[in-house]
Design a protein around this motif. Structure first.
Motif, PDB file in Angstrom:
ATOM      1  N   ILE A   1       0.829  -1.248  -0.073  1.00  0.00           N
ATOM      2  CA  ILE A   1       0.129  -0.029   0.261  1.00  0.00           C
ATOM      3  C   ILE A   1       0.816   1.208  -0.080  1.00  0.00           C
ATOM      4  O   ILE A   1       0.693   2.323  -0.744  1.00  0.00           O
ATOM      5  CB  ILE A   1      -0.917   0.052   1.091  1.00  0.00           C
ATOM      6  CG1 ILE A   1      -1.957  -0.975   1.044  1.00  0.00           C
ATOM      7  CG2 ILE A   1      -1.818   1.216   1.315  1.00  0.00           C
ATOM      8  CD1 ILE A   1      -2.899  -1.174   2.144  1.00  0.00           C
ATOM      9  N   LEU A   2       1.891   1.229   0.957  1.00  0.00           N
ATOM     10  CA  LEU A   2       2.769   2.489   0.888  1.00  0.00           C
ATOM     11  C   LEU A   2       3.532   2.460  -0.619  1.00  0.00           C
ATOM     12  O   LEU A   2       3.909   3.715  -0.772  1.00  0.00           O
ATOM     13  CB  LEU A   2       3.705   2.232   1.930  1.00  0.00           C
ATOM     14  CG  LEU A   2       3.188   2.212   3.632  1.00  0.00           C
ATOM     15  CD1 LEU A   2       4.251   2.109   4.444  1.00  0.00           C
ATOM     16  CD2 LEU A   2       2.337   3.451   3.725  1.00  0.00           C
ATOM     17  N   ASN A   3       3.913   1.378  -1.030  1.00  0.00           N
ATOM     18  CA  ASN A   3       4.595   1.593  -2.249  1.00  0.00           C
ATOM     19  C   ASN A   3       3.596   2.096  -3.300  1.00  0.00           C
ATOM     20  O   ASN A   3       4.102   2.829  -4.216  1.00  0.00           O
ATOM     21  CB  ASN A   3       4.916  -0.072  -2.611  1.00  0.00           C
ATOM     22  CG  ASN A   3       6.579  -0.200  -2.317  1.00  0.00           C
ATOM     23  OD1 ASN A   3       7.428   0.417  -2.713  1.00  0.00           O
ATOM     24  ND2 ASN A   3       6.769  -1.318  -1.585  1.00  0.00           N
ATOM     25  N   SER A   4       2.496   1.812  -3.362  1.00  0.00           N
ATOM     26  CA  SER A   4       1.485   2.313  -4.459  1.00  0.00           C
ATOM     27  C   SER A   4       1.336   3.672  -4.390  1.00  0.00           C
ATOM     28  O   SER A   4       1.078   4.435  -5.464  1.00  0.00           O
ATOM     29  CB  SER A   4       0.331   1.464  -4.360  1.00  0.00           C
ATOM     30  OG  SER A   4      -0.557   2.214  -2.959  1.00  0.00           O
ATOM     31  N   ILE A   5       1.574   4.449  -3.276  1.00  0.00           N
ATOM     32  CA  ILE A   5       1.581   5.922  -3.338  1.00  0.00           C
ATOM     33  C   ILE A   5       2.737   6.433  -4.090  1.00  0.00           C
ATOM     34  O   ILE A   5       2.403   7.656  -4.710  1.00  0.00           O
ATOM     35  CB  ILE A   5       1.611   6.324  -1.689  1.00  0.00           C
ATOM     36  CG1 ILE A   5       0.488   6.034  -0.832  1.00  0.00           C
ATOM     37  CG2 ILE A   5       1.838   7.853  -1.749  1.00  0.00           C
ATOM     38  CD1 ILE A   5       0.572   6.052   0.536  1.00  0.00           C
ATOM     39  N   LEU A   6       3.916   5.793  -4.042  1.00  0.00           N
ATOM     40  CA  LEU A   6       4.754   6.296  -5.007  1.00  0.00           C
ATOM     41  C   LEU A   6       4.999   5.797  -6.338  1.00  0.00           C
ATOM     42  O   LEU A   6       5.350   6.705  -7.077  1.00  0.00           O
ATOM     43  CB  LEU A   6       6.275   6.256  -4.322  1.00  0.00           C
ATOM     44  CG  LEU A   6       7.396   6.992  -4.679  1.00  0.00           C
ATOM     45  CD1 LEU A   6       7.324   8.326  -4.396  1.00  0.00           C
ATOM     46  CD2 LEU A   6       8.671   6.200  -3.953  1.00  0.00           C
TER      47      LEU A   6
END
Length: 257
Positions: A5-10
């Motif tokens: 999920i955090l990766n998807s923000i970037l």
């Protein structure tokens, strides 16, 4: 440990610079549904994330598979940063997703580490987790610099500016939270200064934004009671006086002086 999920923000579907303003109405409804109640268990936290990410089926399905039904009380962060304030519904949405997800990852890792007692296992899993978090943090800082978002965001800042700085700060906390969990097994932990200066290439002035949270534990004071002097005699006071008198007479008899 995957931080999808955090990766998807970037890198993927949650990138703030691709956000369509037409979706603001749907976000308003999601925020209202989540409400203002702070989650106390992992199950409650995941439920809130599922509501916020309902329109992102890939992320929602992945989250469901993460064995996130814990009912134990959530463990709070060991570190804190003075985060920038969100200014509208969309920035509030990103603030909620990032803060909830980093807290979930931290607690999920804590639960996972309870299974291991050998140092080699603890070091192995901690190293992988820290490597993934640091890599995403480094890439976030790179994106911040390329877009000219080095300054702290304000109410007038763009959504990408706010989100990238917020993501960087939460990832920094997550890195040191997880390192703190395994500090007894790590021979050479990364210092806060080295993380900022050497890994993130950030100015020394920014090091002071991260502070260790002092957890106060209330110690229950046990009531003090005077111990009764006793040498094992069982009987009434009259019998005790009789015994003492007899002993005294015998001592006097033995005293030749």
């Amino acid at each position: 440990m995957e931080i999808k999920i955090l990766n998807s923000i970037l890198f993927k579907e949650l990138m703030p610079w691709t956000f369509d303003a037409k979706g603001t109405k749907a976000i308003n409804e999601k925020i209202k549904k989540v409400g203002s109640k702070e989650p106390t268990t992992e199950a409650e936290l995941v439920q809130q994330l599922q509501i916020l990410l309902a329109d992102y089926s890939d992320l929602s399905k992945w989250l469901t598979k993460q064995n996130t039904k814990g009912t134990s009380t959530l463990k709070n962060h060991c570190y804190a940063i003075d985060f920038p304030a969100y200014s509208d519904a969309v920035s509030k949405f990103y603030n909620a997703v990032i803060s909830l997800e980093t807290l979930r990852v931290y607690n999920a890792f804590n639960t996972k580490m309870q299974k291991y007692s050998k140092k080699v296992d603890i070091v192995y899993h901690t190293t992988i987790a820290l490597k993934n978090i640091k890599a995403l943090t480094v890439n976030t800082v790179k994106e911040i610099k390329e877009r000219g978002f080095e300054e702290a965001p304000t109410e007038q800042s763009s959504l990408p500016h706010f989100v990238l700085q917020l993501l960087r700060q939460h990832l920094t906390i997550l890195f040191f939270d997880i390192q703190e969990l395994s500090k007894a097994s790590i021979d050479s932990p990364t210092s806060i200064e080295d993380f900022y200066l050497l890994d993130l290439n950030l100015p020394k002035a920014q090091i002071n934004e991260l502070v260790k949270v002092e957890i106060e534990t209330e110690k229950a004071e046990k009531p003090t009671t005077k111990e009764k002097l006793s040498f094992g005699f069982k009987g009434t006071e009259a019998k005790l006086k009789s015994v003492i008198t007899q002993l005294n007479n015998q001592v006097e008899f033995l005293n030749e002086e």
